[in-house]
Every structure is written in structure tokens, then in C-alpha cells.
Design a protein around this motif. Structure first.
Motif, PDB file in Angstrom:
ATOM      1  N   UNK A   1      39.964 -28.226 -12.093  1.00  0.00           N
ATOM      2  CA  UNK A   1      39.480 -28.796 -11.461  1.00  0.00           C
ATOM      3  C   UNK A   1      39.634 -28.770  -9.934  1.00  0.00           C
ATOM      4  N   UNK A   2      39.015 -30.086  -9.012  1.00  0.00           N
ATOM      5  CA  UNK A   2      39.029 -29.418  -7.955  1.00  0.00           C
ATOM      6  C   UNK A   2      39.842 -30.129  -7.389  1.00  0.00           C
ATOM      7  N   UNK A   3      41.418 -29.652  -6.671  1.00  0.00           N
ATOM      8  CA  UNK A   3      42.130 -30.612  -6.129  1.00  0.00           C
ATOM      9  C   UNK A   3      42.686 -30.230  -4.792  1.00  0.00           C
ATOM     10  N   UNK A   4      42.925 -31.299  -3.774  1.00  0.00           N
ATOM     11  CA  UNK A   4      42.976 -31.256  -2.928  1.00  0.00           C
ATOM     12  C   UNK A   4      44.925 -30.982  -2.392  1.00  0.00           C
ATOM     13  N   UNK A   5      45.639 -31.572  -3.151  1.00  0.00           N
ATOM     14  CA  UNK A   5      47.357 -32.107  -2.749  1.00  0.00           C
ATOM     15  C   UNK A   5      47.530 -31.088  -2.655  1.00  0.00           C
TER      16      UNK A   5
ATOM     17  N   UNK B   1      47.634 -41.314  -7.873  1.00  0.00           N
ATOM     18  CA  UNK B   1      47.572 -39.885  -7.614  1.00  0.00           C
ATOM     19  C   UNK B   1      48.187 -39.875  -6.164  1.00  0.00           C
ATOM     20  N   UNK B   2      47.576 -38.070  -5.554  1.00  0.00           N
ATOM     21  CA  UNK B   2      48.006 -38.077  -4.443  1.00  0.00           C
ATOM     22  C   UNK B   2      47.561 -38.657  -3.052  1.00  0.00           C
ATOM     23  N   UNK B   3      46.037 -39.193  -3.324  1.00  0.00           N
ATOM     24  CA  UNK B   3      45.487 -39.562  -2.709  1.00  0.00           C
ATOM     25  C   UNK B   3      44.543 -41.411  -3.290  1.00  0.00           C
ATOM     26  N   UNK B   4      44.793 -42.263  -2.481  1.00  0.00           N
ATOM     27  CA  UNK B   4      44.314 -43.659  -2.300  1.00  0.00           C
ATOM     28  C   UNK B   4      43.217 -43.658  -1.550  1.00  0.00           C
TER      29      UNK B   4
ATOM     30  N   UNK C   1      36.194 -42.321   1.441  1.00  0.00           N
ATOM     31  CA  UNK C   1      37.247 -41.857   2.447  1.00  0.00           C
ATOM     32  C   UNK C   1      38.563 -41.648   1.819  1.00  0.00           C
ATOM     33  N   UNK C   2      39.833 -40.623   1.418  1.00  0.00           N
ATOM     34  CA  UNK C   2      41.252 -40.609   0.961  1.00  0.00           C
ATOM     35  C   UNK C   2      41.487 -40.755   1.719  1.00  0.00           C
ATOM     36  N   UNK C   3      43.052 -41.287   1.645  1.00  0.00           N
ATOM     37  CA  UNK C   3      44.331 -41.268   2.778  1.00  0.00           C
ATOM     38  C   UNK C   3      45.760 -41.065   1.537  1.00  0.00           C
TER      39      UNK C   3
ATOM     40  N   UNK D   1      44.635 -37.772   5.372  1.00  0.00           N
ATOM     41  CA  UNK D   1      43.370 -38.126   4.568  1.00  0.00           C
ATOM     42  C   UNK D   1      41.590 -36.952   5.077  1.00  0.00           C
ATOM     43  N   UNK D   2      41.017 -38.381   3.108  1.00  0.00           N
ATOM     44  CA  UNK D   2      40.553 -37.116   3.430  1.00  0.00           C
ATOM     45  C   UNK D   2      38.985 -36.678   3.779  1.00  0.00           C
ATOM     46  N   UNK D   3      37.989 -36.794   3.482  1.00  0.00           N
ATOM     47  CA  UNK D   3      36.290 -37.653   3.376  1.00  0.00           C
ATOM     48  C   UNK D   3      35.530 -36.771   3.026  1.00  0.00           C
ATOM     49  N   UNK D   4      35.266 -36.856   1.810  1.00  0.00           N
ATOM     50  CA  UNK D   4      33.852 -36.266   1.357  1.00  0.00           C
ATOM     51  C   UNK D   4      32.596 -36.800   1.845  1.00  0.00           C
ATOM     52  N   UNK D   5      31.957 -35.973   2.694  1.00  0.00           N
ATOM     53  CA  UNK D   5      30.065 -36.373   2.599  1.00  0.00           C
ATOM     54  C   UNK D   5      29.279 -35.928   1.580  1.00  0.00           C
TER      55      UNK D   5
END
Length: 370
Positions: free
Chosen positions: A354-358, A11-14, A47-49, A65-69
Motif C-alpha cells: 500500500x501507499x502509506x505516509x504515517x 488512522x494516522x491522519x484525518x 488535505x489531511x491533518x 499535514x499532507x496535501x494531495x494534488x
């Protein structure tokens, strides 16, 4: 849905830290039919990169980078996005009662999307002491509800009345267009007449609701009491364990302690959203079907599943929705808009399913760029 960091994501993040799992539990409904209940297991932080090999470079990803709290409850997360900078940039599933607070905040803005979600009631058509096996009684329950008042008073205008089980969104416009279904009107006199003709109740009706829809449940109960003269006992399922157990017992068709269950159901299907919603509430393997299998529904549902062209899918979905509405196989309430609180320097693109952040990005002046 990944249990450990690793290089395998396409996907767009790992994933580089934490875990985010969705476990599915098969539950037998009728005979060999099955449905699946889902549980989520997420670490306090995920945490996604950005994935540099993501195939759709035009779409994104647009942030590194994305960090989910996941360790923050919603009130605290709203405090941080509305009143501070640098702690939280986006809060999902903002309660409708908090929408005005987000609008007035210094650092956040409200983003809303017409999502493929239906807030409806599963009706137990086999309930003892109530005439819910009679279509007149089910229509009476629907006619007694003032959907416009629900939208105005409890959703601040951020919802639309349901006509059938297909929410009114741009994504579902074609599936709703041919028959131009309209919501049940608020018609107290007709509702009272149909309720009397169905025989009325020999005991109070038990109305259960997930905690986030408590105010809706009390508003619906008040209308039934006023219009139908029906005594209603409201039960709110507050804990996650209580909600899961109610879903499990219902999916397994075990004895239930409610007659109508209010809940929100969505669809991740982009091609034919009505498939998932109708199966859940009325289908043979539907986790929220309460009552006998409806042979005509199954025939129409199978017809929809077998269609290949979009035109035939649209026509079949419309026939199915019209039948479900006419037979009042559910309590049709509203389609709530999904609300997000987003930092003023973040360009967030919401999706209907869906919830997407790409394709989410940050603008000049965002705290991460200083």
C-alpha cells in the motif's frame, strides 16, 4: 474512502478538506460468484491533518499535514518535484522510463520498492481460431518472451522476471521458497515446436494492453511474430473509460475483443499475497479469468484458503503457483518495482502493498521548516 471532512478517522491522519472515494461495483461472473470493480473519485485537492489520537505513536504520524494534488498530471508533477522546491515533495507511480531523469534531478531522489505486483497477461483459453485451450500453446507464448530483455530495455533494471504469479519480494519470500519456482526461460526453438504441435493459429492474435504498458505489448508481440511466426494485432487502451469498460466486460465474462490482455495486478494481503493474485487471473470469480473454470485450480485454491498455520499456507501457496505455472494459465512477464520521486529532504518509507505516509518525515532544511 471518506466523502467529507470529519472527526471520525481512526488512522494516522484525518481528512480536513476534499474527498477521496473508492466505489465498488459487484459483477456476476459465473452463477452466484461475484467479483468487484473499483472506481476512484477524488477532489482536485485532498488535505489531511495528523491525528493526535492515533494508536501507534511509535510509528507516527511524523508530519503535521499532507496535501494531495490530484489536479496535476504526472509530467507536470515530475517537473515540480525534480526542478523546484516547495510545490511537490513526492510523486507516486513514476514511469520506469523517467527513472534516470529523477536520478539526475537537482531536488529529488528516486525511491524504489519491490511491491507485490505482477505484470502478466490474461489468456483467453476459449478463443476461436487460436489453440489457447492447449497447454502447449500457452507454454509456447511464455517461452517465446525474453524477460531479461524486458527488464533491461524497458524497465532499466527496475523489475524482476515473474515465476508464476507471486512476485519475488521480501514479503513473499516464504511463499516462494519451498519449490524454488523459476521463470519460463527464453527458449525460441522449444516455443516454436510447441506452437506447431498445438496446431498454430488460423487468424492473428489480438493483444490488448493498458496504456502504460504499450512498449511491453509491442516487445511481446515482436517476439511472438519472430519466434512463432504468429501475426499479432496490438490494441492499446488509452483512456480511463476505455480501460474500465474492458475490465467490466471481462469481469462479467461478456464477449471480448482481445485474446491476451496485459495488465498489472497487485495484492494488499500481507499474510497470503498469492490468494488475491491467483484468484484474479485464474479463479472462478477472477475478474481477469478468460476461459473455463479449472477444477484442479479451484481445489488447490480452496485448500490454500482453508489453511490456518503459516507453514501450511506457504506449502499450499507453492503448490498452487506451481500448478498455475505448469499449466501456463497466464502470460508471466515481470514484477515491476514501484518508483517514487521524493524531495531530497523528505524521508519516505515505501510499502510493498500500500501507499502509506504515517512514518514519513522531513529533515532539517526542508522548505516547510524554514
Amino acid at each position: 474512502m471518506i466523502d467529507a471532512p470529519g472527526p471520525w478517522a481512526s488512522g494516522p491522519f484525518t481528512l480536513v478538506e476534499g474527498r477521496s472515494l473508492i466505489a465498488t461495483e459487484p459483477v456476476v461472473t459465473d452463477g452466484e460468484d461475484r467479483t468487484w470493480l473499483q472506481t476512484e473519485d477524488r477532489s482536485p485537492t485532498v488535505r489531511l491533518r495528523a491525528n493526535p489520537h492515533y494508536w501507534d505513536r511509535v510509528r507516527g504520524p511524523r508530519v503535521r499535514e499532507v496535501e494531495f494534488r490530484n489536479d496535476l498530471d504526472r509530467p507536470r508533477a515530475l517537473d515540480l518535484v525534480c526542478d523546484t522546491v516547495g510545490e511537490v515533495d513526492l510523486v507516486t507511480e513514476v514511469p520506469h522510463r523517467e527513472a534516470e531523469r529523477v536520478r539526475r534531478s537537482r531536488h529529488a531522489r528516486l525511491v524504489a520498492v519491490d511491491a507485490v505486483r505482477a505484470l502478466a497477461g490474461a489468456i483467453d483459453r476459449g478463443a476461436d481460431g487460436l489453440p489457447l485451450d492447449d497447454v502447449r500453446a500457452r507454454r509456447a507464448l511464455n517461452l517465446a518472451v525474453d524477460r531479461a530483455a524486458l527488464v533491461r530495455d524497458l524497465f532499466g533494471g527496475q523489475a524482476r522476471p515473474l515465476a508464476g504469479l507471486t512476485p519475488p519480494t521480501p514479503l513473499t519470500a516464504l511463499h516462494r521458497a519451498p519449490g524454488r519456482l523459476r521463470p519460463y526461460p527464453h527458449d525460441p526453438s522449444r516455443a516454436a515446436r510447441l506452437w506447431r504441435e498445438s496446431g498454430g493459429a488460423r487468424r492473428p492474435l489480438r493483444l490488448a494492453a493498458m496504456a502504460e504498458w504499450e512498449a511491453v505489448a509491442h516487445a511481446v508481440a515482436a517476439r511472438w511474430q519472430t519466434v512463432l511466426g504468429l501475426a499479432v494485432e496490438v490494441r492499446v487502451l488509452r483512456s480511463s473509460d476505455e480501460q474500465r469498460e474492458a475490465r467490466r466486460r471481462q469481469a462479467a465474462k461478456e464477449p471480448r475483443d482481445w485474446d491476451v490482455l496485459l495488465l498489472e495486478q497487485g495484492s494488499q494481503s500481507v499474510d497470503v499475497p498469492p490468494l488475491e493474485l491467483h484468484r484474479a487471473f485464474a479463479g472462478r470469480s477472477g475478474e481477469f479469468r478468460a476461459g473455463p473454470v479449472d477444477p484442479e485450480f479451484e481445489r488447490l485454491f480452496d485448500h490454500l484458503r482453508s489453511r490456518r498455520s503459516q507453514l501450511r499456507q506457504v506449502l499450499a501457496a507453492n503448490r498452487l503457483d506451481r500448478y498455475v505455472t505448469d499449466q501456463a494459465l497466464a502470460l508471466f512477464l515481470v514484477a515491476p518495482r514501484v518508483l517514487y520521486a521524493v524531495n531530497e529532504r523528505v524521508d519516505f518509507q515505501p510499502y510493498a502493498t500500500t501507499f502509506e505516509l504515517a512514518d514519513t518525515s522531513v529533515r532539517r532544511g526542508h522548505w516547510s521548516l524554514r
